[in-house]
Design an enzyme around this catalytic site. Structure first.
Site, PDB file in Angstrom:
ATOM      1  N   PRO A   1     -11.045   1.188  -1.157  1.00 30.44           N
ATOM      2  CA  PRO A   1     -10.764   2.504  -1.646  1.00 30.44           C
ATOM      3  C   PRO A   1     -10.069   3.176  -0.388  1.00 30.44           C
ATOM      4  O   PRO A   1     -10.377   2.898   0.687  1.00 30.44           O
ATOM      5  CB  PRO A   1     -12.268   3.267  -1.518  1.00 30.44           C
ATOM      6  CG  PRO A   1     -13.109   2.165  -1.800  1.00 30.44           C
ATOM      7  CD  PRO A   1     -12.585   0.784  -1.271  1.00 30.44           C
ATOM      8  N   ARG A   2      -8.924   3.814  -0.764  1.00 29.33           N
ATOM      9  CA  ARG A   2      -8.182   4.438   0.313  1.00 29.33           C
ATOM     10  C   ARG A   2      -7.958   5.788  -0.214  1.00 29.33           C
ATOM     11  O   ARG A   2      -7.563   6.224  -1.481  1.00 29.33           O
ATOM     12  CB  ARG A   2      -6.704   3.596   0.185  1.00 29.33           C
ATOM     13  CG  ARG A   2      -6.336   2.853   1.302  1.00 29.33           C
ATOM     14  CD  ARG A   2      -4.756   2.216   1.082  1.00 29.33           C
ATOM     15  NE  ARG A   2      -4.750   1.838  -0.107  1.00 29.33           N
ATOM     16  CZ  ARG A   2      -3.692   1.850  -1.041  1.00 29.33           C
ATOM     17  NH1 ARG A   2      -2.914   2.819  -0.664  1.00 29.33           N
ATOM     18  NH2 ARG A   2      -3.461   1.012  -2.131  1.00 29.33           N
TER      19      ARG A   2
ATOM     20  N   HIS B   1       0.919  -1.204  -0.043  1.00 27.49           N
ATOM     21  CA  HIS B   1      -0.003   0.073  -0.105  1.00 27.49           C
ATOM     22  C   HIS B   1       0.904   1.322  -0.081  1.00 27.49           C
ATOM     23  O   HIS B   1       0.531   2.208  -0.652  1.00 27.49           O
ATOM     24  CB  HIS B   1      -1.064   0.030   1.225  1.00 27.49           C
ATOM     25  CG  HIS B   1      -2.202  -0.917   0.956  1.00 27.49           C
ATOM     26  ND1 HIS B   1      -2.834  -1.395   1.914  1.00 27.49           N
ATOM     27  CD2 HIS B   1      -2.594  -1.599  -0.083  1.00 27.49           C
ATOM     28  CE1 HIS B   1      -3.850  -2.018   1.700  1.00 27.49           C
ATOM     29  NE2 HIS B   1      -3.830  -2.338   0.397  1.00 27.49           N
TER      30      HIS B   1
ATOM     31  N   HIS C   1     -15.633 -12.547   3.217  1.00 30.52           N
ATOM     32  CA  HIS C   1     -14.623 -13.414   3.637  1.00 30.52           C
ATOM     33  C   HIS C   1     -15.475 -13.752   5.045  1.00 30.52           C
ATOM     34  O   HIS C   1     -15.685 -12.863   6.068  1.00 30.52           O
ATOM     35  CB  HIS C   1     -13.287 -12.794   3.969  1.00 30.52           C
ATOM     36  CG  HIS C   1     -12.568 -12.562   2.812  1.00 30.52           C
ATOM     37  ND1 HIS C   1     -13.095 -11.857   1.729  1.00 30.52           N
ATOM     38  CD2 HIS C   1     -11.296 -12.847   2.491  1.00 30.52           C
ATOM     39  CE1 HIS C   1     -11.965 -11.704   0.644  1.00 30.52           C
ATOM     40  NE2 HIS C   1     -11.061 -12.434   1.013  1.00 30.52           N
TER      41      HIS C   1
ATOM     42  N   GLU D   1     -12.304 -17.735   8.273  1.00 31.66           N
ATOM     43  CA  GLU D   1     -11.016 -18.113   7.690  1.00 31.66           C
ATOM     44  C   GLU D   1      -9.953 -18.520   8.789  1.00 31.66           C
ATOM     45  O   GLU D   1      -8.845 -19.110   8.314  1.00 31.66           O
ATOM     46  CB  GLU D   1     -10.263 -16.648   7.289  1.00 31.66           C
ATOM     47  CG  GLU D   1     -10.774 -16.351   5.902  1.00 31.66           C
ATOM     48  CD  GLU D   1      -9.968 -14.849   5.327  1.00 31.66           C
ATOM     49  OE1 GLU D   1     -10.551 -13.699   6.234  1.00 31.66           O
ATOM     50  OE2 GLU D   1      -8.972 -14.907   5.109  1.00 31.66           O
TER      51      GLU D   1
ATOM     52  N   GLY E   1      -9.688  -8.136   5.013  1.00 28.64           N
ATOM     53  CA  GLY E   1      -9.131  -7.653   5.895  1.00 28.64           C
ATOM     54  C   GLY E   1      -8.671  -8.739   6.935  1.00 28.64           C
ATOM     55  O   GLY E   1      -9.512  -9.654   7.125  1.00 28.64           O
TER      56      GLY E   1
HETATM   57  P1  5GP Z   1      -6.781  -4.236  -1.804  1.00 35.56           P
HETATM   58  O1  5GP Z   1      -8.051  -4.298  -1.138  1.00 35.56           O
HETATM   59  O2  5GP Z   1      -5.699  -3.080  -1.115  1.00 35.56           O
HETATM   60  O3  5GP Z   1      -6.589  -3.982  -3.285  1.00 35.56           O
HETATM   61  O4  5GP Z   1      -5.833  -5.744  -1.609  1.00 35.56           O
HETATM   62  C1  5GP Z   1      -5.367  -5.943  -0.355  1.00 35.56           C
HETATM   63  C2  5GP Z   1      -6.159  -5.990   0.754  1.00 35.56           C
HETATM   64  O5  5GP Z   1      -7.020  -7.178   0.573  1.00 35.56           O
HETATM   65  C3  5GP Z   1      -5.388  -6.251   2.050  1.00 35.56           C
HETATM   66  O6  5GP Z   1      -5.152  -5.491   2.745  1.00 35.56           O
HETATM   67  C4  5GP Z   1      -6.517  -7.223   2.784  1.00 35.56           C
HETATM   68  O7  5GP Z   1      -7.332  -6.272   3.506  1.00 35.56           O
HETATM   69  C5  5GP Z   1      -7.358  -7.990   1.845  1.00 35.56           C
HETATM   70  N1  5GP Z   1      -6.841  -9.345   1.643  1.00 35.56           N
HETATM   71  C6  5GP Z   1      -6.246  -9.828   0.874  1.00 35.56           C
HETATM   72  N2  5GP Z   1      -5.951 -11.226   0.863  1.00 35.56           N
HETATM   73  C7  5GP Z   1      -6.880 -11.483   1.964  1.00 35.56           C
HETATM   74  C8  5GP Z   1      -7.172 -12.621   2.649  1.00 35.56           C
HETATM   75  O8  5GP Z   1      -6.620 -13.776   2.141  1.00 35.56           O
HETATM   76  N3  5GP Z   1      -7.905 -12.710   3.638  1.00 35.56           N
HETATM   77  C9  5GP Z   1      -8.539 -11.417   4.128  1.00 35.56           C
HETATM   78  N4  5GP Z   1      -9.393 -11.554   5.029  1.00 35.56           N
HETATM   79  N5  5GP Z   1      -8.172 -10.370   3.471  1.00 35.56           N
HETATM   80  C10 5GP Z   1      -7.385 -10.286   2.292  1.00 35.56           C
END
Ligand code: 5GP
Length: 301
Positions: free
Chosen positions: A108-109, A74, A208, A211, A181
């Site tokens: 979104p950030r 990020h 999700h 997990e 997350g």
């Molecule tokens: P972004 O949303 O920034 O494009 O992708 C990365 C984000 O996806 C990570 O910061 C995390 O919040 C989420 N993420 C990616 N892989 C996983 C996962 O295996 N499990 C969960 N719970 N969240 C994930």
């Protein structure tokens, strides 16, 4: 032995040419090392090197280490230009991999340093999707707006408002929400009200859940929302007390699962491919889709 060590070139061609759908692709988790090198070169002051942003073939990390890695990634994707470039590269690479239908998901950030807002973040992804279409790539791309558990319910409400806005204005590109997350952070019950509101607005939900072990109560709370798809669902069918009820619920409502085999092995939530819960859900003919989730270069489809 892991599949990645066994594959022959002929097999690789077969998997490449096979038309595929990819329903579980976190944008910042799908950046190839080629694109990562471009991002790193743009921000030399950060002193980030390749190894901090990938899980190499045959290597593993804990789930916690994966989330730390996302924090590093990020730092490299902080402007609307970065997000546009990453979106276009990721789409092109999925298209080159033979993916014909792709749902990207991303959180979104806002970033004070560059003036990026959550809105311009979403707009950059949508511009990337639009431009890829104009370049006639043979791939249909949609977007799920991610709610990060870390942000809590007030940030979720704000993001859902944004998602609703783009859901109405983009004609089927923004389809719904992803909930992801760090699963050890926050409580699902706090997100119920925003998710119910999102459902009422017509947004689809890909959540999700389960997990990590011993989250039966939280899992049932999320299942009661009747999500359109479940991300991972790793411990739904474990032998813990109550899991039979969870399995029955998921079966009864025919909620499809997004199963990310390599990702689960690499983040060590599943010990080996032959113990992956895909086997269970497949054996009962439950609707499931095999997904990548992370790092296309280290994935097997
Ligand atoms: P972004 O949303 O920034 O494009 O992708 C990365 C984000 O996806 C990570 O910061 C995390 O919040 C989420 N993420 C990616 N892989 C996983 C996962 O295996 N499990 C969960 N719970 N969240 C994930």
């Amino acid at each position: 032995m892991e599949a990645e060590e066994q594959q022959q070139p002929q097999e690789t061609n077969f998997y490449l040419e096979l038309p595929k759908v990819e329903l579980h692709a976190h944008l910042n988790g799908s950046i190839s090392s080629k694109t990562m090198k471009k991002l790193i070169a743009e921000k030399p002051d950060l002193k980030i090197h390749d190894q901090m942003t990938v899980i190499d073939k045959g290597k593993k990390r804990t789930l916690e280490e994966c989330f730390q890695m996302f924090r590093i990634i990020h730092q490299l994707t902080t402007s609307p230009e970065d997000i546009l470039m990453v979106t276009k590269d990721v789409i092109k690479e999925f298209a080159d991999d033979g993916v014909k239908y792709l749902e990207l998901r991303s959180t979104p950030r806002g970033e004070n340093t560059t003036g990026m807002t959550k809105k311009t973040y979403v707009e950059s992804i949508l511009a990337g999707i639009r431009q890829s279409k104009q370049e006639n790539l043979d791939i249909d791309v949609r977007y799920l707006v991610t709610i990060d558990r870390r942000g809590g319910p007030s940030e979720a409400k704000e993001t859902i408002k944004l998602a609703e806005e783009f859901f109405l204005s983009t004609e089927d590109t923004v389809l719904g929400l992803d909930f992801s997350g760090d699963p050890t952070v926050g409580q699902a019950k706090d997100f119920l009200e925003p998710f119910l509101e999102a459902k009422r607005a017509g947004l689809k939900l890909a959540l999700h859940l389960s997990e990590i072990p011993n989250r039966e109560k939280e899992t049932q709370i999320l299942l009661d929302l009747l999500p359109d798809r479940i991300g991972h669902g790793t411990f739904l069918n474990s032998s813990e007390e109550g899991s039979l009820d969870l399995v029955n619920f998921v079966r009864q409502h025919r909620i499809p699962l997004e199963l990310c085999l390599t990702s689960n092995i690499k983040s060590q939530t599943v010990p080996s491919y032959d113990q992956h819960h895909f086997g269970f859900w497949h054996s009962i003919a439950h609707p499931s889709v095999i997904c990548a989730s992370l790092f296309p270069e280290t994935q097997q489809y």
